[in-house]
Motif scaffolding. Structure first.
Motif, PDB file in Angstrom:
ATOM      1  N   SER A  81      -0.011   0.950  12.114  1.00 30.84           N
ATOM      2  CA  SER A  81      -0.518   2.305  12.340  1.00 30.84           C
ATOM      3  C   SER A  81       0.588   3.239  12.817  1.00 30.84           C
ATOM      4  O   SER A  81       0.730   4.371  12.320  1.00 30.84           O
ATOM      5  CB  SER A  81      -1.651   2.251  13.370  1.00 30.84           C
ATOM      6  OG  SER A  81      -2.165   3.527  13.619  1.00 30.84           O
ATOM      7  N   GLU A  82       1.379   2.795  13.764  1.00 26.67           N
ATOM      8  CA  GLU A  82       2.445   3.640  14.312  1.00 26.67           C
ATOM      9  C   GLU A  82       3.540   3.912  13.283  1.00 26.67           C
ATOM     10  O   GLU A  82       4.019   5.042  13.159  1.00 26.67           O
ATOM     11  CB  GLU A  82       3.041   3.014  15.572  1.00 26.67           C
ATOM     12  CG  GLU A  82       2.109   3.025  16.759  1.00 26.67           C
ATOM     13  CD  GLU A  82       1.721   4.425  17.223  1.00 26.67           C
ATOM     14  OE1 GLU A  82       2.557   5.346  17.129  1.00 26.67           O
ATOM     15  OE2 GLU A  82       0.579   4.591  17.675  1.00 26.67           O
ATOM     16  N   GLY A  94      -5.272   7.558   5.209  1.00 28.21           N
ATOM     17  CA  GLY A  94      -4.679   6.288   4.810  1.00 28.21           C
ATOM     18  C   GLY A  94      -4.252   5.427   5.984  1.00 28.21           C
ATOM     19  O   GLY A  94      -4.114   4.212   5.844  1.00 28.21           O
ATOM     20  N   ILE A  95      -4.026   6.036   7.139  1.00 24.24           N
ATOM     21  CA  ILE A  95      -3.619   5.274   8.322  1.00 24.24           C
ATOM     22  C   ILE A  95      -4.707   4.274   8.693  1.00 24.24           C
ATOM     23  O   ILE A  95      -4.433   3.107   8.966  1.00 24.24           O
ATOM     24  CB  ILE A  95      -3.308   6.210   9.518  1.00 24.24           C
ATOM     25  CG1 ILE A  95      -2.232   7.224   9.154  1.00 24.24           C
ATOM     26  CG2 ILE A  95      -2.926   5.401  10.749  1.00 24.24           C
ATOM     27  CD1 ILE A  95      -0.904   6.654   8.775  1.00 24.24           C
ATOM     28  N   ILE A 152       0.867  -1.179   0.000  1.00 20.34           N
ATOM     29  CA  ILE A 152       0.000   0.000   0.000  1.00 20.34           C
ATOM     30  C   ILE A 152       0.903   1.228   0.000  1.00 20.34           C
ATOM     31  O   ILE A 152       1.848   1.298   0.773  1.00 20.34           O
ATOM     32  CB  ILE A 152      -0.894   0.040   1.256  1.00 20.34           C
ATOM     33  CG1 ILE A 152      -1.831  -1.157   1.294  1.00 20.34           C
ATOM     34  CG2 ILE A 152      -1.661   1.347   1.337  1.00 20.34           C
ATOM     35  CD1 ILE A 152      -2.603  -1.279   2.598  1.00 20.34           C
ATOM     36  N   ALA A 153       0.592   2.198  -0.846  1.00 19.22           N
ATOM     37  CA  ALA A 153       1.288   3.484  -0.837  1.00 19.22           C
ATOM     38  C   ALA A 153       0.262   4.556  -0.513  1.00 19.22           C
ATOM     39  O   ALA A 153      -0.856   4.519  -1.026  1.00 19.22           O
ATOM     40  CB  ALA A 153       1.937   3.760  -2.188  1.00 19.22           C
ATOM     41  N   ASP A 154       0.629   5.506   0.349  1.00 20.04           N
ATOM     42  CA  ASP A 154      -0.332   6.539   0.739  1.00 20.04           C
ATOM     43  C   ASP A 154       0.402   7.786   1.186  1.00 20.04           C
ATOM     44  O   ASP A 154       1.579   7.741   1.533  1.00 20.04           O
ATOM     45  CB  ASP A 154      -1.223   6.040   1.868  1.00 20.04           C
ATOM     46  CG  ASP A 154      -2.611   6.679   1.840  1.00 20.04           C
ATOM     47  OD1 ASP A 154      -2.703   7.906   1.645  1.00 20.04           O
ATOM     48  OD2 ASP A 154      -3.586   5.949   2.014  1.00 20.04           O
ATOM     49  N   ASP A 213      -6.778  -1.346   8.659  1.00 23.14           N
ATOM     50  CA  ASP A 213      -7.777  -2.305   8.176  1.00 23.14           C
ATOM     51  C   ASP A 213      -7.135  -3.354   7.273  1.00 23.14           C
ATOM     52  O   ASP A 213      -7.455  -4.543   7.362  1.00 23.14           O
ATOM     53  CB  ASP A 213      -8.903  -1.591   7.432  1.00 23.14           C
ATOM     54  CG  ASP A 213      -9.762  -0.727   8.341  1.00 23.14           C
ATOM     55  OD1 ASP A 213      -9.686  -0.887   9.586  1.00 23.14           O
ATOM     56  OD2 ASP A 213     -10.503   0.125   7.798  1.00 23.14           O
ATOM     57  N   ALA A 214      -6.225  -2.917   6.423  1.00 20.06           N
ATOM     58  CA  ALA A 214      -5.532  -3.854   5.531  1.00 20.06           C
ATOM     59  C   ALA A 214      -4.678  -4.832   6.335  1.00 20.06           C
ATOM     60  O   ALA A 214      -4.601  -6.017   6.001  1.00 20.06           O
ATOM     61  CB  ALA A 214      -4.675  -3.098   4.521  1.00 20.06           C
TER      62      ALA A 214
END
Length: 136
Positions: free
Chosen positions: A55-56, A23-24, A16-18, A29-30
């Motif tokens: 997340s962190e 996007g966090i 995933i790129a964000d 969720d992913a």
């Protein structure tokens, strides 16, 4: 991750790129969906730990790593691996957490405490990639 042994992962890798704070949540969720795709699936606590680490690391990349990141998740029978790349070559630094809740400082401490192993490698480009391993 915590007593389970991953035999297969479907998908075997997720990227995933964000570049946005929204996007966090998608990355968390992913990560949970990725954990649930493993067979056997990890327990809820392990899946939550994976989501927290993701997340962190993603949050730190947005705040301190240049405003964008690429997340890669992979698994094998021994571990789940989280890799987060950002364009800033500077390594994370420990700082005293702000107990008043104004400036944070908890993330890097948490990451190092929750994972079995964390390493930092140069690249891509001028940036860095942080690799975190959560043993199965």
């Amino acid at each position: 991750m915590n007593g389970t042994t991953a035999t297969t992962a479907a998908p075997t890798s997720l990227v995933i790129a964000d570049d946005s704070p929204a996007g966090i949540s998608r990355a968390r969720d992913a990560a949970r969906a990725f954990a649930n795709s493993l067979r056997p699936a990890p327990d809820t606590t392990s899946a939550d730990t994976l989501a927290l680490v993701v997340s962190e690391l993603a949050t730190n990349a947005l705040r301190h790593g240049g405003g964008r990141y690429t997340l890669e998740l992979s698994a094998d029978p021994r571990a789940v691996r989280v890799s987060v790349s950002d364009p800033n070559p500077a390594h994370p630094r420990e700082r005293t957490p702000d107990l008043n809740g104004d400036t944070g400082g908890f993330g890097w401490h948490m990451i190092r405490r929750l994972v079995g192993k964390v390493t930092i490698t140069p690249g891509p480009g001028r940036g860095k990639t942080i690799h975190a391993v959560l043993p199965c």
